[in-house]
Design an enzyme around this catalytic site. Structure first.
Site, short mmCIF file in Angstrom:
data_model
loop_
_atom_site.label_atom_id
_atom_site.label_comp_id
_atom_site.label_asym_id
_atom_site.label_seq_id
_atom_site.Cartn_x
_atom_site.Cartn_y
_atom_site.Cartn_z
N TYR A 197 45.47 40.56 28.29
CA TYR A 197 45.17 40.48 29.73
C TYR A 197 45.26 39.05 30.27
O TYR A 197 44.59 38.71 31.23
CB TYR A 197 43.79 41.08 30.01
N HIS A 198 46.12 38.26 29.66
CA HIS A 198 46.31 36.88 30.11
C HIS A 198 47.66 36.72 30.80
O HIS A 198 48.33 35.70 30.64
CB HIS A 198 46.19 35.91 28.92
N TYR A 199 48.05 37.72 31.57
CA TYR A 199 49.36 37.68 32.22
C TYR A 199 49.38 36.61 33.32
O TYR A 199 48.35 36.28 33.92
CB TYR A 199 49.76 39.05 32.76
#
Length: 577
Positions: free
Chosen positions: A508-510
């Protein structure tokens, strides 16, 4: 009053506000400036309009409100409406709740990987695993940021939100295992990004209560800030700057929960007033496209009119750090812990761990019904998957007596793109990340998984795995789980490169889509457009450090101060003229 005395008075006043914050601030959970968008007037005016009350937006708005009127448009609700939902014990329950009005919006990338977007005041800080670690020193230099101001901005965030975690049994064994296999030295507790093994900060306090970016609004001046909840921004409005023919942002159209549209415009009295996108790496490029800023041919395909600026780089450079995980059932009880420790080895992968969480909720009817519904929306076949998920509900359950280790590839080098699927801003756009497209990313995954296997097999960790169980054997179990929609290949059983591809997940580090140097300049101003900036992770060329939330909040504060200083400088120049 003498001009120089007036100038000194203004400088001192602004400095006091910027460095100390307003002494009239509200307390988190009791904000007087939080309002449902249904109460918004048809037309309103503000000095700054911040689209997105998330990780960057809250820090930015709190800072700007110290010397200007600010409107924040947040598409979700308030985390204070259900405070226990953010407690550590409810982490997975809240994160995997993707019902229509939940704080987590499911999306599935074109790569076949489950992902989610926050839709709540505070953004991802309301949903994530809480780990807080600053960017590496080289990242600050490459970004062109002032080191002293970055340090002050980090400290401003940390004072309000961040704690030192208590390291207990499982996490201690994880640390010792990392050190045994050579992820050294041991750096103890630190916010800094340093090679070796470290304990980082956490936004969970000692009682397991989460402190989010929404708490940074305590720094704001409540008389100058308005936050509309359930306010879905549909389009940025533009006019043309006299004499230059450059488009200039001058407002936003947003919709409330009842379907009523409202317009917020920039107050006309100051040329420094701006619209600022802080909606995150998915919504910020999406809203630029919906507002007519992007590749002209793509906008025409979706009937977006008028085209304000033909900008082919909007939506390009999308990156998401690939993650691969291992679950380790334990013969010993383990504490409930999210990410507290990071292994930062000499290669391009980070190793983190967590323990004591129930993972069975990921296989409940609710979550997978959401997956099936989303696949139906984007017109992909679902019958086989639906039957498969039903079988899993009866056959699969994971207890809380387990630990988990993950490797996250740094960078990454592999890049994708974002495109409109339709013109509804509440729907997910089409996003492709191209996980492991680049060989270096794949090699880093192999090294990361190899390190995890060694940690699991280490003497220091042995208390928390069953006798005879090996790290490689545990990896193979992941192949049977519905962690993504990608096909499995038989050679994943012996080829770690194929295993990385088959079992990839998101951490979830886009980021990307509005990158510095391509869509915005070094001051985060949109190239070719006046009075419009983007301040969030969509501007990043790569992820900062092991986990980005610290730097995203820092950036909101850092840019807020910079924008206010530009405002003061403009007024002084105007008076001198």
């Amino acid at each position: 009053m003498d001009f120089h005395i007036l100038r000194l008075f203004r400088f001192v006043s602004v400095a006091v506000f910027i460095f100390q914050g307003s002494c009239y601030s509200d307390k988190a959970g009791y904000y007087s400036f939080l309002k449902d968008a249904t109460s918004a007037p048809t037309l309103s005016h503000f000095d700054y309009i911040v689209i997105g009350g998330g990780t960057a937006g809250c820090a930015l708005a709190a800072t700007l409100s110290q010397n200007a009127t600010v409107l924040v448009l947040e598409r979700g609700g308030s985390p204070y409406d259900n405070p226990t939902a953010t407690d550590i014990g409810n982490f997975l329950n809240t994160f995997l709740n993707t019902t229509p009005n939940s704080w987590s919006q499911l999306f599935i990338s074109e790569d076949g990987v489950f992902n989610s977007r926050a839709r709540v005041l505070g953004g991802g800080t309301v949903l994530n695993a809480g780990f807080y670690s600053r960017a590496e020193e080289d990242y600050v230099v490459e970004s062109g940021w002032n080191r002293e101001e970055v340090e002050a901005a980090y400290e401003w965030v940390e004072k309000k939100l961040v704690f030192e975690p208590e390291i207990k049994g499982w996490q201690r064994a994880f640390i010792d295992g990392l050190l045994e296999v050579g992820v050294t030295p041991y750096n103890g507790f630190t916010y800094e990004h340093v090679s070796g093994t470290k304990v980082g900060g956490t936004i969970f306090d000692g009682d397991g209560r989460r402190h989010t970016a929404a708490n940074l609004l305590e720094y704001s001046d409540p008389k100058k800030l308005t936050v509309y909840l359930h306010a879905s921004a549909h389009k940025i409005l533009f006019t043309t700057t006299t004499g230059t023919m450059r488009p200039k942002a001058n407002g936003v159209i947003f919709q409330d929960a009842k379907g009523v549209f409202h317009t917020a415009k920039l107050a006309a009295h100051n040329a420094q007033n701006e619209v600022i996108l802080s909606a995150g790496a998915i919504a910020s490029p999406q809203l630029l496209l919906l507002s007519g800023v992007g590749p002209a041919a793509h906008l025409a395909d979706h009937g977006v009119e008028p085209v304000i600026l033909d900008q082919p780089m909007v939506g390009q450079g999308m990156g998401d750090n690939p993650m691969n995980a291992v679950l380790i059932p334990s013969p010993e009880p383990v504490e409930v812990s999210l990410v507290q420790v990071a292994g930062i080895p000499h290669f391009g992968s980070y190793i983190e761990g967590l323990s004591g969480l129930s993972l069975s909720i990921g296989l409940t009817d609710g979550f997978f019904d959401g997956v099936i519904n989303l696949l139906n929306e984007i017109k992909l076949p679902t019958k086989t998957l639906s039957n498969f998920f039903k079988l899993l509900n009866f056959q699969f359950n994971i207890t809380t007596q387990a630990g988990g280790m993950i490797q996250k590839v740094s960078g990454p080098i592999s890049r994708g793109h974002l495109e409109l699927r339709n013109t509804n801003p509440d729907d997910n756009p089409s996003v492709t990340f191209n996980y492991y497209q680049e060989p270096d990313d794949l090699n880093n995954c192999v090294e990361g998984l190899s390190a995890i296997i060694k940690v699991i097999n280490s003497k220091k960790y042995s208390k928390y795995k069953f006798p005879g169980v090996t790290g490689r054997g545990l990896l193979d179990l992941i192949l049977a789980l519905p962690i993504n929609l990608r096909p499995r290949h038989i050679n994943s059983l012996f080829d770690l490169k194929q295993y990385c591809k088959d079992t990839v997940m998101t951490i979830y580090h886009y980021h990307g889509g509005c990158q510095v140097g391509k869509v915005v300049d070094n001051d985060y101003k949109v190239l070719g457009i006046d009075a419009l900036r983007v301040v969030d992770a969509s501007t990043f060329l790569k992820t900062p450090g092991t986990n980005p939330q610290a730097t995203i909040m820092m950036l909101g504060r850092y840019m807020g101060k910079k924008i206010l200083q530009e405002r003061v400088d403009f007024l002084e120049t105007k008076e001198e003229l």
